[in-house]
Write a protein that holds these residues in place. Structure first.
Motif, PDB file in Angstrom:
ATOM      1  N   TYR A  53       0.821  -1.213   0.000  1.00 40.12           N
ATOM      2  CA  TYR A  53       0.000   0.000   0.000  1.00 40.12           C
ATOM      3  C   TYR A  53       0.851   1.258   0.000  1.00 40.12           C
ATOM      4  CZ  TYR A  53      -3.359  -3.472   1.675  1.00 40.12           C
ATOM      5  OH  TYR A  53      -4.129  -4.586   1.818  1.00 40.12           O
ATOM      6  N   GLU A  80      -5.183  -0.158  -4.798  1.00 43.70           N
ATOM      7  CA  GLU A  80      -6.093  -0.467  -3.683  1.00 43.70           C
ATOM      8  C   GLU A  80      -7.545  -0.213  -4.060  1.00 43.70           C
ATOM      9  OE1 GLU A  80      -6.412   0.299   1.131  1.00 43.70           O
ATOM     10  OE2 GLU A  80      -4.995   1.439  -0.092  1.00 43.70           O
ATOM     11  N   ARG A  88      -9.966  -6.839  -4.148  1.00 42.81           N
ATOM     12  CA  ARG A  88     -10.463  -5.830  -3.202  1.00 42.81           C
ATOM     13  C   ARG A  88     -11.138  -6.507  -2.021  1.00 42.81           C
ATOM     14  NH1 ARG A  88     -12.970  -2.678  -7.342  1.00 42.81           N
ATOM     15  NH2 ARG A  88     -14.976  -3.088  -6.323  1.00 42.81           N
ATOM     16  N   LEU A  91      -8.287  -8.245   0.267  1.00 40.23           N
ATOM     17  CA  LEU A  91      -7.202  -7.424   0.799  1.00 40.23           C
ATOM     18  C   LEU A  91      -7.123  -7.416   2.318  1.00 40.23           C
ATOM     19  CD1 LEU A  91      -7.016  -4.234  -1.455  1.00 40.23           C
ATOM     20  CD2 LEU A  91      -5.437  -6.144  -1.328  1.00 40.23           C
ATOM     21  N   HIS A  92      -8.253  -7.290   2.965  1.00 38.08           N
ATOM     22  CA  HIS A  92      -8.254  -7.095   4.420  1.00 38.08           C
ATOM     23  C   HIS A  92      -8.764  -8.332   5.170  1.00 38.08           C
ATOM     24  CE1 HIS A  92      -7.329  -2.992   3.431  1.00 38.08           C
ATOM     25  NE2 HIS A  92      -8.444  -2.882   2.720  1.00 38.08           N
ATOM     26  N   GLN A  93      -8.813  -9.455   4.479  1.00 33.26           N
ATOM     27  CA  GLN A  93      -9.223 -10.698   5.142  1.00 33.26           C
ATOM     28  C   GLN A  93      -8.066 -11.240   5.976  1.00 33.26           C
ATOM     29  OE1 GLN A  93     -12.151 -11.928   5.212  1.00 33.26           O
ATOM     30  NE2 GLN A  93     -13.211 -10.918   3.507  1.00 33.26           N
ATOM     31  N   PRO A  94      -8.357 -11.839   7.121  1.00 33.96           N
ATOM     32  CA  PRO A  94      -7.272 -12.432   7.919  1.00 33.96           C
ATOM     33  C   PRO A  94      -6.668 -13.630   7.217  1.00 33.96           C
ATOM     34  CG  PRO A  94      -9.425 -12.973   8.852  1.00 33.96           C
ATOM     35  CD  PRO A  94      -9.682 -11.972   7.762  1.00 33.96           C
ATOM     36  N   SER A 132      -6.381 -15.790   1.439  1.00 34.03           N
ATOM     37  CA  SER A 132      -5.639 -14.691   2.054  1.00 34.03           C
ATOM     38  C   SER A 132      -4.489 -15.247   2.880  1.00 34.03           C
ATOM     39  CB  SER A 132      -6.563 -13.860   2.957  1.00 34.03           C
ATOM     40  OG  SER A 132      -5.804 -12.927   3.700  1.00 34.03           O
ATOM     41  N   SER A 135      -1.859  -9.769   6.235  1.00 27.36           N
ATOM     42  CA  SER A 135      -1.191  -8.483   5.987  1.00 27.36           C
ATOM     43  C   SER A 135      -0.113  -8.264   7.032  1.00 27.36           C
ATOM     44  CB  SER A 135      -2.195  -7.328   6.052  1.00 27.36           C
ATOM     45  OG  SER A 135      -3.158  -7.445   5.026  1.00 27.36           O
ATOM     46  N   SER A 140      -0.210  -6.802   1.831  1.00 26.82           N
ATOM     47  CA  SER A 140      -1.171  -7.903   1.878  1.00 26.82           C
ATOM     48  C   SER A 140      -0.793  -8.945   0.841  1.00 26.82           C
ATOM     49  CB  SER A 140      -2.592  -7.401   1.596  1.00 26.82           C
ATOM     50  OG  SER A 140      -3.094  -6.692   2.687  1.00 26.82           O
TER      51      SER A 140
END
Length: 387
Positions: A53, A80, A88, A91-94, A132, A135, A140
């Motif tokens: 990022y 992003e 998208r 990106l923020h998944q564990p 995933s 991150s 990520s």
């Protein structure tokens, strides 16, 4: 969700797991890993995404099982807030979350996007599976798999295989690499000594898997001049040297638990063609020793010498002649180059810490540098050039 008829080859799966541990440490590692992953998981495409990022130019998208033009076409599209609806979402998944593309967005809607028209459709890709990897430090990581419209869609067996067999190893490998990167960022001196030293360093865990490969070792393996690393194992062209490497590694791992006997003797590995042989020295790491320089799981390290041993006396002479150092100042330089801190150098040379500081101040003035790191860079450059 459909159930896949995926059939596994245990040998190929074992190799894929080994590549998962190698990939973050070798320049060509992710290409090798994704190529193997596409084959084992019966996909037309396997792709590793590392999305930075803070600095988008450092983002990495490497595809296997498909020609390299796919990676080249994909990379400029990512951001992003780009048009890849799947990434998208991931990106923020564990770490450990696995999603089918059809669970993220309906296929009919996905077909309307530009990225589908410009990438998926030309390569005839229809079904996707995403995992995933978590991150870390603003980066990520996601693994994606793709199958063509004529292939069987991804199903529950594919999800189970990815989640239970491969993903834990891949997440662990990336985590170890990220931890080492953090260590190196916080310890420039350690990074300098590991990556600039004229020897390769490989750390192995208690099962014999490589968990750290220094840049010098990676460069040496890439040349494959008689010694390489393939499928998570040191490989020698000579069968005799190969047997000695295997025995020495096993011996060093055994000593990891009990250092009561002598470590294995250095192994001579002949080069292809002419030249001095490589020397590989295995050193066990005691379980009672805490080290922030290596992963906690490290059981032994292999030191790979790629040239004839260099005499420090030659370096002392060169430094004295080139910069007018005194013999005492040259001795301090030698101690630092061997990896000692200023305090350790003082103890080794039987002088006070203040005396070391005084010598360093004079050395900085004579060599024109302003820090120990810069001084070590200067000395290492001379060492590699033959001093």
């Amino acid at each position: 969700m459909v159930k896949s008829s995926l059939k596994l080859d245990p040998v190929q799966l074992s190799r894929l797991v080994s590549l998962a541990y190698e990939a973050p440490f070798l320049t060509s590692g992710w290409r090798d890993f994704t190529t193997a992953a596409a084959s084992v998981l019966q996909a037309r495409l396997a792709m590793m995404h590392h999305m930075d990022y803070a600095e988008q130019a450092r983002s990495l998208h490497i595809a296997g099982g498909i020609d390299e033009s796919f990676s080249q076409a994909f990379s400029p599209r990512w951001s992003e807030d780009g048009d890849d609806i799947y990434l998208r979402e991931m990106l923020h998944q564990p770490a450990g979350v696995i999603r089918l593309s059809s669970d993220i967005v309906a296929p009919a809607l996905a077909h309307q996007t530009e990225i589908h028209q410009q990438l998926a459709k030309p390569w005839d890709l229809e079904y996707f599976l995403f995992a995933s990897l978590g991150s870390r430090d603003g980066v990520s990581s996601v693994l994606s798999l793709g199958r063509a419209r004529d292939d069987e869609p991804f199903g529950t067996d594919d999800v189970d295989l990815l989640g239970k067999v491969l993903l834990p190893h891949l997440c662990r490998s990336i985590s170890v690499h990220a931890s080492l990167a953090g260590i190196r960022q916080n310890n420039a001196l350690l990074a300098l000594m590991i990556d600039m030293a004229p020897l390769g360093i490989v750390a192995f865990d208690a099962t014999g898997k490589p968990i750290l490969v220094s840049q010098s070792a990676a460069d040496l393996f890439a040349r494959d001049g008689g010694l390489a690393m393939r499928n998570g194992k040191l490989r020698a062209t000579s069968s005799t040297a190969q047997a000695l490497l295997d025995t020495a590694l096993l011996h060093a791992i055994t000593l990891h638990k009990d250092l009561s006997s002598a470590p294995p003797a250095p192994v001579q590995v002949p080069r292809k063609g002419q030249g001095h042989p490589y020397q590989v020295l295995f050193s066990p790491i005691s379980q009672r020793t805490e080290s922030v320089d290596l992963p906690r799981r490290a059981a032994c390290i292999a030191l790979i010498y790629d040239q004839q041993p260099i005499q420090h006396a030659d370096l002392s002479t060169a430094l004295i002649q080139a910069y007018g150092l005194s013999k005492a100042e040259a001795r301090v330089c030698k101690a630092l180059l061997s990896g000692k801190s200023a305090q350790e150098a003082a103890v080794a040379l039987n002088i006070s810490r203040n005396t070391v500081k005084t010598h360093l101040a004079r050395i900085f003035h004579k060599t024109g540098v302003h820090s120990q790191t810069a001084l070590l860079q200067l000395m290492t450059a001379r060492w590699k050039a033959g001093a």
